[in-house]
Scaffold this motif. Structure first.
Motif, PDB file in Angstrom:
ATOM      1  N   GLY A 124       0.699  -1.074   0.031  1.00 61.89           N
ATOM      2  CA  GLY A 124       0.111  -0.089  -0.107  1.00 61.89           C
ATOM      3  C   GLY A 124       0.898   1.339   0.059  1.00 61.89           C
ATOM      4  O   GLY A 124       0.684   2.336  -0.666  1.00 61.89           O
ATOM      5  N   THR A 125       1.944   1.371   0.709  1.00 63.61           N
ATOM      6  CA  THR A 125       2.864   2.471   0.824  1.00 63.61           C
ATOM      7  C   THR A 125       3.330   2.704  -0.366  1.00 63.61           C
ATOM      8  O   THR A 125       3.440   3.828  -0.879  1.00 63.61           O
ATOM      9  N   VAL A 126       4.102   1.636  -1.267  1.00 63.80           N
ATOM     10  CA  VAL A 126       4.707   1.845  -2.317  1.00 63.80           C
ATOM     11  C   VAL A 126       3.828   2.272  -3.551  1.00 63.80           C
ATOM     12  O   VAL A 126       3.865   3.022  -4.268  1.00 63.80           O
ATOM     13  N   THR A 127       2.502   1.614  -3.559  1.00 63.40           N
ATOM     14  CA  THR A 127       1.308   1.896  -4.667  1.00 63.40           C
ATOM     15  C   THR A 127       1.015   3.370  -4.364  1.00 63.40           C
ATOM     16  O   THR A 127       0.745   4.292  -5.287  1.00 63.40           O
ATOM     17  N   GLU A 128       0.621   3.894  -3.060  1.00 57.42           N
ATOM     18  CA  GLU A 128       0.309   5.352  -2.775  1.00 57.42           C
ATOM     19  C   GLU A 128       1.452   6.275  -3.297  1.00 57.42           C
ATOM     20  O   GLU A 128       1.347   7.363  -3.948  1.00 57.42           O
ATOM     21  N   LEU A 129       2.693   5.997  -3.008  1.00 56.76           N
ATOM     22  CA  LEU A 129       3.808   6.904  -3.391  1.00 56.76           C
ATOM     23  C   LEU A 129       4.005   7.078  -4.844  1.00 56.76           C
ATOM     24  O   LEU A 129       4.066   8.153  -5.350  1.00 56.76           O
ATOM     25  N   ARG A 130       3.851   5.796  -5.560  1.00 58.41           N
ATOM     26  CA  ARG A 130       3.782   5.755  -6.929  1.00 58.41           C
ATOM     27  C   ARG A 130       2.709   6.616  -7.582  1.00 58.41           C
ATOM     28  O   ARG A 130       2.689   7.219  -8.881  1.00 58.41           O
ATOM     29  N   SER A 131       1.574   6.789  -6.917  1.00 60.70           N
ATOM     30  CA  SER A 131       0.415   7.143  -7.615  1.00 60.70           C
ATOM     31  C   SER A 131       0.653   8.783  -7.520  1.00 60.70           C
ATOM     32  O   SER A 131       0.422   9.504  -8.178  1.00 60.70           O
ATOM     33  N   VAL A 132       0.898   9.150  -6.203  1.00 60.15           N
ATOM     34  CA  VAL A 132       0.983  10.680  -5.814  1.00 60.15           C
ATOM     35  C   VAL A 132       2.372  11.361  -6.384  1.00 60.15           C
ATOM     36  O   VAL A 132       2.236  12.349  -6.608  1.00 60.15           O
ATOM     37  N   ALA A 133       3.450  10.443  -6.175  1.00 59.50           N
ATOM     38  CA  ALA A 133       4.586  11.018  -6.640  1.00 59.50           C
ATOM     39  C   ALA A 133       5.535  10.254  -7.599  1.00 59.50           C
ATOM     40  O   ALA A 133       6.566   9.578  -7.278  1.00 59.50           O
ATOM     41  N   PRO A 134       4.801  10.213  -8.737  1.00 60.15           N
ATOM     42  CA  PRO A 134       5.431   8.976  -9.918  1.00 60.15           C
ATOM     43  C   PRO A 134       6.702   9.258 -10.252  1.00 60.15           C
ATOM     44  O   PRO A 134       7.693   8.265 -10.643  1.00 60.15           O
ATOM     45  N   GLU A 135       7.144  10.701 -10.296  1.00 60.99           N
ATOM     46  CA  GLU A 135       8.588  10.953 -10.794  1.00 60.99           C
ATOM     47  C   GLU A 135       9.714  10.856  -9.673  1.00 60.99           C
ATOM     48  O   GLU A 135      10.706  11.273 -10.009  1.00 60.99           O
ATOM     49  N   VAL A 136       9.320  10.727  -8.600  1.00 62.06           N
ATOM     50  CA  VAL A 136      10.131  10.593  -7.324  1.00 62.06           C
ATOM     51  C   VAL A 136      10.825   9.261  -7.437  1.00 62.06           C
ATOM     52  O   VAL A 136       9.968   8.232  -7.093  1.00 62.06           O
ATOM     53  N   ASP A 137      12.383   9.246  -7.260  1.00 65.37           N
ATOM     54  CA  ASP A 137      12.807   8.005  -7.022  1.00 65.37           C
ATOM     55  C   ASP A 137      12.751   7.434  -5.558  1.00 65.37           C
ATOM     56  O   ASP A 137      12.668   8.147  -4.557  1.00 65.37           O
ATOM     57  N   PHE A 138      12.557   6.014  -5.198  1.00 63.04           N
ATOM     58  CA  PHE A 138      12.664   5.633  -3.980  1.00 63.04           C
ATOM     59  C   PHE A 138      13.225   4.254  -3.876  1.00 63.04           C
ATOM     60  O   PHE A 138      13.375   3.703  -4.760  1.00 63.04           O
ATOM     61  N   ILE A 139      13.885   4.033  -2.616  1.00 61.13           N
ATOM     62  CA  ILE A 139      14.628   2.937  -2.404  1.00 61.13           C
ATOM     63  C   ILE A 139      14.026   2.314  -1.237  1.00 61.13           C
ATOM     64  O   ILE A 139      14.072   3.129  -0.040  1.00 61.13           O
ATOM     65  N   ILE A 140      14.019   0.953  -1.058  1.00 59.97           N
ATOM     66  CA  ILE A 140      13.336   0.374   0.280  1.00 59.97           C
ATOM     67  C   ILE A 140      14.603  -0.251   0.917  1.00 59.97           C
ATOM     68  O   ILE A 140      15.484  -1.083   0.341  1.00 59.97           O
ATOM     69  N   VAL A 141      14.940  -0.093   2.074  1.00 56.17           N
ATOM     70  CA  VAL A 141      16.151  -0.639   2.802  1.00 56.17           C
ATOM     71  C   VAL A 141      15.373  -2.073   3.645  1.00 56.17           C
ATOM     72  O   VAL A 141      14.717  -1.560   4.841  1.00 56.17           O
ATOM     73  N   ASN A 142      15.469  -2.890   2.968  1.00 59.50           N
ATOM     74  CA  ASN A 142      14.802  -4.230   3.554  1.00 59.50           C
ATOM     75  C   ASN A 142      15.849  -4.734   4.993  1.00 59.50           C
ATOM     76  O   ASN A 142      16.518  -5.500   4.569  1.00 59.50           O
ATOM     77  N   ASP A 143      15.317  -4.388   5.877  1.00 57.32           N
ATOM     78  CA  ASP A 143      16.283  -4.623   6.980  1.00 57.32           C
ATOM     79  C   ASP A 143      16.223  -6.093   7.616  1.00 57.32           C
ATOM     80  O   ASP A 143      15.837  -6.102   9.063  1.00 57.32           O
ATOM     81  N   GLY A 144      16.565  -7.035   6.788  1.00 56.38           N
ATOM     82  CA  GLY A 144      16.612  -8.272   7.325  1.00 56.38           C
ATOM     83  C   GLY A 144      15.170  -8.679   7.737  1.00 56.38           C
ATOM     84  O   GLY A 144      15.120  -9.839   8.536  1.00 56.38           O
ATOM     85  N   SER A 145      14.307  -8.498   6.993  1.00 55.53           N
ATOM     86  CA  SER A 145      12.862  -8.877   7.322  1.00 55.53           C
ATOM     87  C   SER A 145      12.801 -10.546   7.266  1.00 55.53           C
ATOM     88  O   SER A 145      13.128 -11.027   6.365  1.00 55.53           O
ATOM     89  N   SER A 146      12.021 -11.060   8.072  1.00 54.77           N
ATOM     90  CA  SER A 146      11.855 -12.583   8.417  1.00 54.77           C
ATOM     91  C   SER A 146      10.261 -12.828   7.532  1.00 54.77           C
ATOM     92  O   SER A 146      10.139 -14.012   7.532  1.00 54.77           O
TER      93      SER A 146
END
Length: 230
Positions: free
Chosen positions: A22-44
């Motif tokens: 949901g966070t990624v989908t909303e971010l891409r919808s509202v700010a499609p031109e802005v770069d983003f990167i996810i730091v996946n901190d060892g999620s299990s």
């Protein structure tokens, strides 16, 4: 949404399978031109799998390293890839992407090194224990630096390249109120803009009541003792 500056959104994520899509989908919808990167901190959980299915840029940490290491990793990525600003943005849906422009515009118009998305710049804090702690941190920062920061625990923050370079080379810095106080003492410009935030959109915060108290105590000790000597 477009900016004159080159902006990176950094999203730290630890076991956020219920929120990250949901966070990624909303971010891409509202700010499609802005770069983003996810730091996946060892999620299990399925956080990494979901990010891959969404075709996100991801830095996968081999183990859970914590917010500070994740933030420093994102800061190094931002510097290495030539970004002017990096915005710390929660994976749990609390931060609202429609305010990204306000943070960037504040930095561009005022030359601020750090811009904090504040819940309390024009809105009064409630009387909960958590807000009592926030008020105490605000008072301590004012005592140390002469500056009032209305929402010192906000995780919705913009950092310019000069600050990111500090995080690149100094691994003692963290993305917490004590570092904000240190930057103020060292002459960096810190501004705030009013934002509103939502409740977490799913999952559980790592800050349960006990850890929230421990967090506040750690911040108080650092501000009262360490900052006097840095």
């Amino acid at each position: 949404m477009s900016f004159k500056s080159n902006v990176l959104i950094a999203i730290p994520a630890y076991n956020e399978e219920e929120c990250i899509e949901g966070t990624v989908t909303e971010l891409r919808s509202v700010a499609p031109e802005v770069d983003f990167i996810i730091v996946n901190d060892g999620s299990s959980d399925r956080t990494g799998e979901i990010c891959k299915s969404l075709d996100c840029k991801v830095i996968n940490m081999p183990i859970n390293c914590g917010l500070t290491v994740g933030f420093q990793t994102a800061a190094r990525y931002a510097v290495d890839h030539g970004y002017d600003y990096m915005i710390q943005f929660d994976a749990d849906g609390q931060h609202r992407p429609e305010y990204l422009a306000a943070l960037v515009e504040k930095a561009e118009n005022t030359g601020s090194d750090i811009v904090i998305g504040s819940r309390f710049l024009t809105v009064r804090k409630d009387k909960s224990m958590r807000m009592v702690g926030s008020r105490m941190i605000t008072v301590l920062i004012k005592m140390l630096t002469g500056r009032r920061i209305s929402d010192p625990t906000s995780g919705f923050r913009l950092f310019n390249r000069s600050v990111l370079e500090r995080y690149y080379y100094d691994n003692t810095l963290n993305p917490e109120p004590e570092s904000i106080a240190l930057f103020l003492k060292q002459g960096y410009s810190v501004s705030e803009v009013q934002v509103s935030m939502r409740d977490r959109q799913g999952g559980e915060s790592y800050l349960n009541p006990v850890k929230s108290i421990q967090y506040m105590l750690r911040v108080f000790v650092t501000l009262l003792i360490v900052q006097w000597f840095r």
